[in-house]
Design a protein around this motif. Structure first.
Motif, PDB file in Angstrom:
ATOM      1  N   THR A 132      65.400  18.695   3.389  1.00  0.00           N
ATOM      2  CA  THR A 132      66.049  17.542   2.996  1.00  0.00           C
ATOM      3  C   THR A 132      65.111  16.432   2.168  1.00  0.00           C
ATOM      4  N   ALA A 133      63.875  16.494   2.765  1.00  0.00           N
ATOM      5  CA  ALA A 133      62.710  15.424   2.340  1.00  0.00           C
ATOM      6  C   ALA A 133      62.726  14.942   1.048  1.00  0.00           C
ATOM      7  N   PRO A 134      62.795  16.089   0.007  1.00  0.00           N
ATOM      8  CA  PRO A 134      62.769  15.616  -1.370  1.00  0.00           C
ATOM      9  C   PRO A 134      63.711  15.025  -2.097  1.00  0.00           C
ATOM     10  N   HIS A 135      64.926  15.255  -1.302  1.00  0.00           N
ATOM     11  CA  HIS A 135      66.356  14.890  -1.708  1.00  0.00           C
ATOM     12  C   HIS A 135      66.728  13.637  -1.216  1.00  0.00           C
ATOM     13  N   GLN A 136      67.767  13.079  -1.928  1.00  0.00           N
ATOM     14  CA  GLN A 136      68.737  11.858  -1.409  1.00  0.00           C
ATOM     15  C   GLN A 136      70.086  12.727  -1.034  1.00  0.00           C
ATOM     16  N   VAL A 137      70.171  12.985   0.198  1.00  0.00           N
ATOM     17  CA  VAL A 137      71.190  14.025   0.728  1.00  0.00           C
ATOM     18  C   VAL A 137      72.416  13.232   1.355  1.00  0.00           C
ATOM     19  N   GLU A 138      73.774  13.530   0.931  1.00  0.00           N
ATOM     20  CA  GLU A 138      74.956  12.705   1.339  1.00  0.00           C
ATOM     21  C   GLU A 138      75.633  13.965   2.365  1.00  0.00           C
ATOM     22  N   TRP A 139      76.141  13.894   3.329  1.00  0.00           N
ATOM     23  CA  TRP A 139      76.802  14.781   4.030  1.00  0.00           C
ATOM     24  C   TRP A 139      78.312  14.561   4.200  1.00  0.00           C
ATOM     25  N   PHE A 140      78.901  15.615   4.115  1.00  0.00           N
ATOM     26  CA  PHE A 140      80.338  15.589   3.986  1.00  0.00           C
ATOM     27  C   PHE A 140      81.197  16.603   4.738  1.00  0.00           C
ATOM     28  N   TRP A 141      82.123  16.283   5.545  1.00  0.00           N
ATOM     29  CA  TRP A 141      82.776  17.459   6.548  1.00  0.00           C
ATOM     30  C   TRP A 141      84.130  17.635   5.858  1.00  0.00           C
ATOM     31  N   THR A 142      84.488  18.931   5.879  1.00  0.00           N
ATOM     32  CA  THR A 142      85.942  19.297   5.563  1.00  0.00           C
ATOM     33  C   THR A 142      86.537  20.392   6.750  1.00  0.00           C
ATOM     34  N   ARG A 143      87.572  20.350   7.117  1.00  0.00           N
ATOM     35  CA  ARG A 143      88.283  20.966   8.139  1.00  0.00           C
ATOM     36  C   ARG A 143      88.207  22.563   7.682  1.00  0.00           C
ATOM     37  N   GLY A 144      87.572  23.547   8.358  1.00  0.00           N
ATOM     38  CA  GLY A 144      87.569  24.789   7.797  1.00  0.00           C
ATOM     39  C   GLY A 144      89.067  25.471   7.848  1.00  0.00           C
ATOM     40  N   HIS A 145      89.211  26.583   6.968  1.00  0.00           N
ATOM     41  CA  HIS A 145      90.368  27.196   6.832  1.00  0.00           C
ATOM     42  C   HIS A 145      91.385  26.301   6.654  1.00  0.00           C
ATOM     43  N   SER A 146      91.217  25.213   5.949  1.00  0.00           N
ATOM     44  CA  SER A 146      92.384  24.225   5.637  1.00  0.00           C
ATOM     45  C   SER A 146      92.719  24.299   4.094  1.00  0.00           C
ATOM     46  N   GLY A 147      92.377  25.275   3.231  1.00  0.00           N
ATOM     47  CA  GLY A 147      92.838  25.325   1.886  1.00  0.00           C
ATOM     48  C   GLY A 147      91.680  24.564   0.868  1.00  0.00           C
ATOM     49  N   HIS A 148      90.567  24.089   1.557  1.00  0.00           N
ATOM     50  CA  HIS A 148      89.495  23.281   0.525  1.00  0.00           C
ATOM     51  C   HIS A 148      89.043  24.762  -0.323  1.00  0.00           C
ATOM     52  N   GLU A 149      89.243  24.789  -1.468  1.00  0.00           N
ATOM     53  CA  GLU A 149      88.842  25.890  -2.495  1.00  0.00           C
ATOM     54  C   GLU A 149      87.360  26.250  -2.353  1.00  0.00           C
ATOM     55  N   ASP A 150      86.808  25.316  -2.486  1.00  0.00           N
ATOM     56  CA  ASP A 150      85.130  25.634  -2.534  1.00  0.00           C
ATOM     57  C   ASP A 150      84.535  25.996  -0.897  1.00  0.00           C
ATOM     58  N   ASN A 151      85.381  25.662   0.047  1.00  0.00           N
ATOM     59  CA  ASN A 151      84.924  26.005   1.391  1.00  0.00           C
ATOM     60  C   ASN A 151      85.499  27.563   1.680  1.00  0.00           C
TER      61      ASN A 151
ATOM     62  N   THR B 161      77.911  43.038   6.038  1.00  0.00           N
ATOM     63  CA  THR B 161      76.953  43.899   5.462  1.00  0.00           C
ATOM     64  C   THR B 161      75.847  44.165   6.587  1.00  0.00           C
ATOM     65  N   GLN B 162      75.864  43.557   7.569  1.00  0.00           N
ATOM     66  CA  GLN B 162      74.900  43.880   8.826  1.00  0.00           C
ATOM     67  C   GLN B 162      75.418  44.897   9.918  1.00  0.00           C
ATOM     68  N   THR B 163      76.904  45.107   9.610  1.00  0.00           N
ATOM     69  CA  THR B 163      77.372  46.006  10.476  1.00  0.00           C
ATOM     70  C   THR B 163      78.067  47.304   9.750  1.00  0.00           C
ATOM     71  N   GLY B 164      77.913  47.286   8.393  1.00  0.00           N
ATOM     72  CA  GLY B 164      78.245  48.392   7.763  1.00  0.00           C
ATOM     73  C   GLY B 164      79.599  48.446   7.441  1.00  0.00           C
ATOM     74  N   VAL B 165      80.504  47.342   7.914  1.00  0.00           N
ATOM     75  CA  VAL B 165      81.960  47.249   7.641  1.00  0.00           C
ATOM     76  C   VAL B 165      82.137  46.331   6.525  1.00  0.00           C
ATOM     77  N   THR B 166      83.062  46.524   5.635  1.00  0.00           N
ATOM     78  CA  THR B 166      83.393  45.590   4.654  1.00  0.00           C
ATOM     79  C   THR B 166      84.428  44.829   5.149  1.00  0.00           C
ATOM     80  N   GLN B 167      84.296  43.283   4.960  1.00  0.00           N
ATOM     81  CA  GLN B 167      85.596  42.512   5.592  1.00  0.00           C
ATOM     82  C   GLN B 167      85.886  41.550   4.526  1.00  0.00           C
ATOM     83  N   THR B 168      87.148  41.318   4.197  1.00  0.00           N
ATOM     84  CA  THR B 168      87.793  40.514   3.437  1.00  0.00           C
ATOM     85  C   THR B 168      88.986  39.779   3.871  1.00  0.00           C
ATOM     86  N   GLY B 169      89.331  38.921   3.131  1.00  0.00           N
ATOM     87  CA  GLY B 169      90.579  38.255   3.779  1.00  0.00           C
ATOM     88  C   GLY B 169      90.205  37.455   4.915  1.00  0.00           C
ATOM     89  N   ASN B 170      91.089  36.698   5.585  1.00  0.00           N
ATOM     90  CA  ASN B 170      90.794  35.731   6.912  1.00  0.00           C
ATOM     91  C   ASN B 170      90.463  36.522   8.226  1.00  0.00           C
TER      92      ASN B 170
END
Length: 155
Positions: free
Chosen positions: A113-132, A145-154
């Motif tokens: 963080t040292a070289p930057h000006q950082v602002e922190w924001f929180w969003t509730r997980g699994h709440s439909g926030h597109e980027d989250n 990928t660490q288990t060899g199992v492909t996982q998609t969806g919730n």
């Protein structure tokens, strides 16, 4: 001095078991340019992966910026904004004198963080926030990928 560029960052971490295989992801957005990065660890915790998402995003930046980080982790947001200064003052001990968990990553996050000006924001997980949701899926895929199992969806 020129005005700093603004980069929006969305981060998440995932763990299949806690501890267990984990993954992190970060979406960096500068104007219309986006970059999605992710990584994984075969044996980790969810909190370590949450921290790694933010660290990796900041370490990916090549010049000082105004960085607006959105996370669904209160651990990361409160840790960097409220707890770290006290932990450092107490020799990396908690209020009950126990060693701070993940000290190595907290120190790395402070450096990132040292070289930057950082602002922190929180969003509730699994709440439909597109980027989250995007980084959540990328983190879960990275963890899988660490288990060899492909996982998609919730999970």
């Amino acid at each position: 001095m020129s005005e700093r560029q603004t980069v929006d960052v969305f981060t998440d971490g995932a763990c299949l078991g806690n501890p267990g295989p984990g993954g992190w992801a970060a979406l960096l957005r500068y104007g219309k340019i986006e970059k999605l990065i992710s990584g994984a660890d075969a044996d980790t915790t969810n909190n370590r992966m949450e921290l790694m998402g933010a660290i990796a995003a900041l370490e990916a930046l090549t010049r000082p910026c105004l960085v607006r980080i959105t996370t669904d982790s209160q651990y990361v947001k409160q840790g960097i904004q409220q707890w770290v200064a006290r932990w450092q003052a107490n020799g990396w001990r908690t209020s009950d004198k126990k060693p701070v968990k993940n000290q190595d990553l907290w120190e790395r996050l402070i450096r990132a963080t040292a070289p930057h000006q950082v602002e922190w924001f929180w969003t509730r997980g699994h709440s439909g926030h597109e980027d989250n949701e995007r980084v959540d899926e990328a983190a879960r895929i990275a963890a899988a990928t660490q288990t060899g199992v492909t996982q998609t969806g919730n999970a």
